[in-house]
Every structure is written in C-alpha cells, then in structure tokens.
Design an enzyme around this catalytic site. Sequence first.
Site, PDB file in Angstrom:
ATOM      1  N   LEU A  11       1.274  72.883  10.587  1.00  0.00           N
ATOM      2  CA  LEU A  11       1.825  73.103  11.935  1.00  0.00           C
ATOM      3  C   LEU A  11       2.544  71.830  12.358  1.00  0.00           C
ATOM      4  O   LEU A  11       1.905  70.841  12.718  1.00  0.00           O
ATOM      5  CB  LEU A  11       0.696  73.411  12.920  1.00  0.00           C
ATOM      6  CG  LEU A  11      -0.140  74.662  12.649  1.00  0.00           C
ATOM      7  CD1 LEU A  11      -1.339  74.717  13.604  1.00  0.00           C
ATOM      8  CD2 LEU A  11       0.708  75.915  12.814  1.00  0.00           C
ATOM      9  N   GLY A  14       7.347  66.913  11.647  1.00  0.00           N
ATOM     10  CA  GLY A  14       8.120  65.781  12.179  1.00  0.00           C
ATOM     11  C   GLY A  14       7.781  64.549  11.369  1.00  0.00           C
ATOM     12  O   GLY A  14       7.734  64.600  10.136  1.00  0.00           O
ATOM     13  N   VAL A  15       7.507  63.442  12.061  1.00  0.00           N
ATOM     14  CA  VAL A  15       7.227  62.179  11.370  1.00  0.00           C
ATOM     15  C   VAL A  15       6.031  62.336  10.435  1.00  0.00           C
ATOM     16  O   VAL A  15       6.116  62.085   9.227  1.00  0.00           O
ATOM     17  CB  VAL A  15       6.946  61.051  12.411  1.00  0.00           C
ATOM     18  CG1 VAL A  15       6.532  59.767  11.710  1.00  0.00           C
ATOM     19  CG2 VAL A  15       8.173  60.812  13.283  1.00  0.00           C
ATOM     20  N   ARG A  47       9.662  74.299  15.439  1.00  0.00           N
ATOM     21  CA  ARG A  47      10.352  74.977  16.538  1.00  0.00           C
ATOM     22  C   ARG A  47      11.675  75.551  16.053  1.00  0.00           C
ATOM     23  O   ARG A  47      12.015  76.683  16.279  1.00  0.00           O
ATOM     24  CB  ARG A  47      10.647  73.957  17.657  1.00  0.00           C
ATOM     25  CG  ARG A  47       9.763  74.081  18.851  1.00  0.00           C
ATOM     26  CD  ARG A  47      10.183  73.097  19.888  1.00  0.00           C
ATOM     27  NE  ARG A  47      10.219  71.743  19.357  1.00  0.00           N
ATOM     28  CZ  ARG A  47       9.629  70.705  19.919  1.00  0.00           C
ATOM     29  NH1 ARG A  47       8.965  70.860  21.033  1.00  0.00           N
ATOM     30  NH2 ARG A  47       9.714  69.521  19.387  1.00  0.00           N
ATOM     31  N   GLY A 188      11.894  51.264  17.037  1.00  0.00           N
ATOM     32  CA  GLY A 188      11.147  52.501  16.780  1.00  0.00           C
ATOM     33  C   GLY A 188       9.639  52.335  16.910  1.00  0.00           C
ATOM     34  O   GLY A 188       8.877  53.224  16.531  1.00  0.00           O
ATOM     35  N   LYS A 206      -8.381  56.929  22.095  1.00  0.00           N
ATOM     36  CA  LYS A 206      -8.933  56.614  20.770  1.00  0.00           C
ATOM     37  C   LYS A 206     -10.345  56.050  20.909  1.00  0.00           C
ATOM     38  O   LYS A 206     -11.239  56.370  20.127  1.00  0.00           O
ATOM     39  CB  LYS A 206      -8.016  55.624  20.049  1.00  0.00           C
ATOM     40  CG  LYS A 206      -6.689  56.258  19.640  1.00  0.00           C
ATOM     41  CD  LYS A 206      -5.689  55.226  19.194  1.00  0.00           C
ATOM     42  CE  LYS A 206      -4.382  55.884  18.761  1.00  0.00           C
ATOM     43  NZ  LYS A 206      -3.290  54.907  18.625  1.00  0.00           N
ATOM     44  N   GLY A 304       2.593  55.350  11.903  1.00  0.00           N
ATOM     45  CA  GLY A 304       3.693  55.399  10.938  1.00  0.00           C
ATOM     46  C   GLY A 304       3.503  56.575  10.002  1.00  0.00           C
ATOM     47  O   GLY A 304       2.407  57.108   9.851  1.00  0.00           O
TER      48      GLY A 304
END
Length: 442
Positions: A11, A14-15, A47, A188, A206, A304
Amino acid sequence: MTQTSIGICLLGCGVVGSGVVKLLREQRELLARRTNLAFDIRHVVVRDVAKHAAGEGNLPYTSNAAAAIDDPAVQIVIEVMGGRDPALAHIERALKLGKPVVTANKSLLAERGPELFSLARKHGSCIAFEASTGGGIPIIDAISRGLVANRIDALVGIVNGTCNVILTRMTRNGWSYHQALTEAQKLGFAEADPTLDVSGRDAAQKLALLSGLAFNARVAEKDIQIEGVADLQSADIKFAGDLGYVIKLLAIAERQPDGRLALRVHPTLVSKSDVLAEVSGPFNAISVYGHALGHALFYGRGAGQMPTASAVVADLVQTAIGVVPLAFKKLNIFPDAAEPAQILPANEITSRYYLRLSVKDQPGVMGAVSQVLGQHGISISAILQHEVAEDADGVPIVPIVITTHRAQEGAVRASLKQIDALSTVRAPSVCLRIIDQPKEFA
Ligand SMILES: NC(=O)c1ccc[n+]([C@@H]2O[C@H](COP(=O)([O-])OP(=O)(O)OC[C@H]3O[C@@H](n4cnc5c(N)ncnc54)[C@H](OP(=O)(O)O)[C@@H]3O)[C@@H](O)[C@H]2O)c1
C-alpha cells in the site's frame, strides 16, 4: 530447495514503498537462500496508477486497495502510504481478514496503536512496525526481544533527523534556525511543511511507541511534555558551546522509583563528551538503560528510502517466518494489553537547567535573580556574564547565563515568572534543560 511464495500487497509506492520494491528485487536471491521464501509483490496500491505505470513499469499497480488486500494470493500487507486516512481503513481491513500488516506509520500507531493491536489480536493477526521509529535502526526488535530480560529504566534518543540536521547546521555554521531550516528543505531533509518535525511532535510520537514497549504501558502523545526547536536561538547554541555543551532535540523517557514515567521531548544541552553530541545530520541514536545490560546505544540512519526499506523488509521476513506472529501472540508487551501509563506531571520532572536572562547593565541585578532562585530552592551551578549588547530598542543589555543543579520544572517555571517581572529584566528568559548522560540515568 523449493521456495514457498509469499504474496504481498504494497500500500503506497513513494519514497519508502519504492525502496521496498528495490530491496526485494535486488535481494531476491539472498532472501530466498536465507528463508526458502520467494517474496512476490501481487499488488502495488497508489493514487495515480497512470503516473506510476508511465515511470517505473513492470509492477502490478492498482488504485483498488480493497480488492488488492482481499486477494487470496496476498498473505502480508505492507502499509507505507502514511497519514491516517485511508491507511487506517486499509490496515483494519487486512487485520480483519487475519492478514499480518507491516507498517512504517508512526503517527497512526501513536494515535490508534492500542485499538489496532487489539483488532489484530481479535482476528489472530499481528502488526510489525520496526520502520515506524528510528528508520533502519532495529530498536523495536531490540527493546521487545533482545532486551526482554531487562527492566528498562530510561530511553534517551535523537529520533528526529530533520531537527538534528537543523541543529547540526546551527552549531557548526553558526546559522539561525531559519537559515538552517531553509537549507534542510533544499537538501530534502525537511518537508515543505516542517511543523510535525520542528514542533517536536514527530519525536514525541516515536517516544510514545518506544516507551509503550519498553515500560509495557499505554503511552499517548498527550502524556509527553513537548518543546520543539523552532524557537531556538543561535545565541544559546553559542553560549552552550562556551560551557562545553551541544544542543540536541532529545526524546527522554524515565521510569521513576514509584513506577511513574517522566516523558519529554525538548532541546537539551548534552556535554560535548557525550556520545549523543557526536550524532550529527540525519542520523538517529537511542540510548537504552536496561538494569542488566546497562547503557546501550543504537545508532544509525533514522529515515531515508533504503534504511527505512531495510526495516520494512526485515519485518516482512520476520512476519513470514513466524517470528513476529509468535512474539505478538506470546509476549505481553504490546500497548493493547497494557494499562495506561502513570505519568509524572511535567512540573515534577527534575533536571539541571540552562537559563539565559537579558538584564539591564546595572548593579544589584544578580542579587535579585539569585534571591528569587533561592526562594524556590534552586541552587546555581555556574554563572556566565557576557559583554554588554544592545536590544532592539538600543537599550544596553547584558546576557547572563546561569546553569543550575537539579531542580523541579515547576520551581524553575515559577522563579522565571518572577524574574521576568523584575524591572531590570529586558526580555523573556530562555530556559533549556541539561542532561548528564550516562551518569544521570545509569
Ligand atoms: N520517508 C522516510 O524517510 C520515512 C522514514 C520512516 C517512516 N516513514 C513513513 O513511511 C510512510 C510512507 O512515507 P513516504 O515518505 O514513502 O511517503 P510518500 O513518498 O508520500 O509515498 C506515499 C505513497 O502512498 C500512496 N498514497 C497516499 N495516499 C494514497 C491514497 N489515498 N490512495 C492510494 N495511494 C495513496 C502515494 O501514491 P501516489 O504515488 O500515487 O501519490 C505514494 O505512492 C509514512 O507513514 C512515513 O511516516 C517514512
């Protein structure tokens, strides 16, 4: 040796999701050799299917998450979409079908963890969440399994890479917070909207997850005293440096002798000789104090693509071979089975303090300040008076830095309220905490 296929529904791609795809492809043989399993991605839910299909082809993209999760050929669901909706509904759907879920979604777990763990238990499933905290550092595995024989007394961590990048730049380059943030965004390391990170909330989420496991209690973000880095001034980084300290955003959880937990996230002065002082840029480090092991430090890349994918794939493997499902079933350490944590009120937390006062250049000021601190039982450890400067109105002011011995937060707050009301004090005082690791927690 024949390999058993493990069907995966991914699911989000992305990164982190694309890192998972890369790792599963690159290490297919190694993983097959080590596990006798073939990890086969059956569906990749995104998406915008057209955008992905045009770019990185050869993956079974779909936008129909329900059908992908329900597919009988899918045994494990990996959620790396992020956010609350629709990730929450997808995870619930998978768990209700008895399918284990691997997720990197710390904000969802911090908010809905106990309900989701309970749902997983009800349906004989499980949730693996190593990637949710500390990126690639196997801290959840360490706390929940490697250190299971320890009573954990404290966790002290740098768990937000964005803030650590900002603070590292401010310290090394003498930059302002805004300069350092802009640079972090350019490189970034910070989102366009960095609020969750710089407010300290990401670190608190966290800490809630880690301390729930470490202390076997139900910990919510609201239980944590939170201060971020956005108000930090370069003057304090410099003065702290002059005193032999570096400022880090620390997430701290301490068990009190009466069992209550003191939970906080704030910029903290740590000695330059502390190992945490050396943790720079996007790196994370978490100190764990176990009664049998003593002080241990877990250090590595806290975010990362590939470090996070490393944790996701590790969870996938541990789930597929049965370690995670068994641990989830047998270990009474997950927050759904735990009582809400007993929290030490913020005002009762004790610490050493760094105070910076901006006072008029006239005699008697220090006497009045010492008197107020004395009235509240706060004992001064050191005083540093700096050269006269001018404030925004051109009025000469003297920055005075005071470090204290251990004092209660409530007493420090009350005395600063009184000090800031003195006619000789020109601006609101700055108050930061100092920790002495490992001495203070061992
Ligand atoms: N990035 C990190 O270093 C890092 C580290 C630790 C943990 N995490 C956690 O990992 C998770 C993913 O982060 P990320 O950085 O990989 O996010 P990301 O780059 O924004 O990727 C999100 C992916 O999810 C898909 N997605 C989002 N909403 C969707 C929806 N409603 N329906 C279908 N697909 C949807 C997106 O599809 P499209 O591509 O079509 O838009 C995209 O592929 C988050 O929970 C994050 O907190 C990230």
